[in-house]
Scaffold this motif. Sequence first.
Motif, short mmCIF file in Angstrom:
data_model
loop_
_atom_site.label_atom_id
_atom_site.label_comp_id
_atom_site.label_asym_id
_atom_site.label_seq_id
_atom_site.Cartn_x
_atom_site.Cartn_y
_atom_site.Cartn_z
N ILE A 1 2.95 13.39 7.33
CA ILE A 1 4.23 12.74 7.93
C ILE A 1 4.85 11.72 7.21
O ILE A 1 6.45 11.43 7.62
N VAL A 2 4.37 10.66 5.98
CA VAL A 2 5.33 9.91 5.51
C VAL A 2 6.22 10.81 4.62
O VAL A 2 7.20 10.19 4.67
N GLN A 3 5.98 11.72 3.66
CA GLN A 3 7.02 12.46 3.43
C GLN A 3 7.88 13.18 4.08
O GLN A 3 9.36 12.97 3.86
N SER A 4 7.50 13.69 5.11
CA SER A 4 8.30 14.05 5.77
C SER A 4 9.23 12.86 6.33
O SER A 4 10.67 13.60 6.75
N VAL A 5 8.80 12.44 7.18
CA VAL A 5 9.85 11.22 7.45
C VAL A 5 10.86 9.84 6.78
O VAL A 5 12.05 10.27 7.16
N ILE A 6 10.46 10.66 5.54
CA ILE A 6 10.81 9.50 4.09
C ILE A 6 12.23 10.84 4.11
O ILE A 6 13.39 9.94 3.85
N LYS A 7 11.37 12.00 3.99
CA LYS A 7 12.66 12.99 3.47
C LYS A 7 14.08 12.98 4.51
O LYS A 7 14.99 12.75 3.93
N LYS A 8 13.62 12.64 5.27
CA LYS A 8 14.71 12.82 6.50
C LYS A 8 15.57 11.79 6.52
O LYS A 8 16.83 11.62 6.80
N ALA A 9 14.89 10.65 6.28
CA ALA A 9 15.70 9.53 6.81
C ALA A 9 16.59 9.53 4.95
O ALA A 9 17.69 8.84 5.17
N LEU A 10 16.16 9.99 3.99
CA LEU A 10 17.21 9.99 3.05
C LEU A 10 18.30 10.34 3.35
O LEU A 10 19.81 10.14 2.71
N GLU B 1 1.00 -1.26 0.02
CA GLU B 1 -0.07 0.32 0.14
C GLU B 1 1.01 1.21 0.28
O GLU B 1 1.74 1.84 0.89
N ASN B 2 0.44 2.09 -0.40
CA ASN B 2 1.45 3.55 -0.81
C ASN B 2 0.69 4.48 0.29
O ASN B 2 -0.50 4.82 0.27
N ILE B 3 0.89 4.61 0.98
CA ILE B 3 1.15 6.12 1.90
C ILE B 3 1.74 7.17 2.32
O ILE B 3 1.67 7.77 3.00
N TRP B 4 2.05 7.41 0.86
CA TRP B 4 3.06 8.71 0.45
C TRP B 4 2.33 9.58 1.13
O TRP B 4 2.70 11.44 1.64
N ASN B 5 0.82 9.94 0.97
CA ASN B 5 -0.34 11.20 0.91
C ASN B 5 -0.47 11.08 2.68
O ASN B 5 -1.48 12.09 2.52
N GLU B 6 -0.18 9.99 3.26
CA GLU B 6 -0.51 9.80 4.84
C GLU B 6 -0.71 10.73 5.70
O GLU B 6 0.79 11.00 5.66
#
Length: 249
Positions: A149-158, A136-141
């Motif tokens: 929050i998902v976008q923020s988490v992934i951008k920081k993780a990268l 499931e894609n939750i990019w816009n969650e």
Amino acid sequence: MLVWRLKGCGESLPAKNLSNLSIRAKLVLWGTGTIFVLALAMVAVGLWKGDAFIGKARVVAEKLVDADLEHITEGVYNLVKAHDKSALHRVNNIDSLRKAITRVKIGKTGYVFVLGGKGVNRGRYIISRMGERDGENIWNERDANGNLIVQSVIKKALSLKPMEFYTERYLWRNPGESRPRWKIAKLAYYGPWDWVIGASVYEDELQDSLFVLNKAYWELVYGLILAVLLMAWLCGILTWFYARRLTAP
């Protein structure tokens, strides 16, 4: 003359009794009040010190939670790395790795998840809780505050280096849950597989020990207050008997 003396005695006796009663009352109030004030001062000091202790315990508990999550995330990161480096695992599929990760439990409902970081898998669940949302894609969650929050988490993780971790705190509600709760997640990024690895748990599930400590603290406070009242009552009785004996004719 005899009548006058009897009358004088009759008039002076109530005055003497009133005087004795006043002295008794003063002694009782002085003794009871002194003990009561001293006991209240002890309780006040105990409350002040207790609040400081609970505050320190809360800070320690938060640090322990953060450290535990980091250890779990680090363990999963090393597991993925070992799986990647092993020739045997490269030949086989990653089902065994997926099962190992989904079996990790943190607190009551905490879990480890993996999200895609880039490309077509960006924001897609690679490994979800119990495997219920895999793919499931939750990019816009959004979280309960409306943040992506998902976008923020992934951008920081990268932006993380290998074996580097960071902590994210947010309001979250999984499907089937009645209300959002504060969640804390420790994240890392495994570049070779483009995996954002996270270990997350609701904060209140890892603060049971702090709750027990806080409960025990307030039970102690109530016990001290009860002891103060009991001490004041006993002191009043003892002082009354002592004052009565002291002021007896």
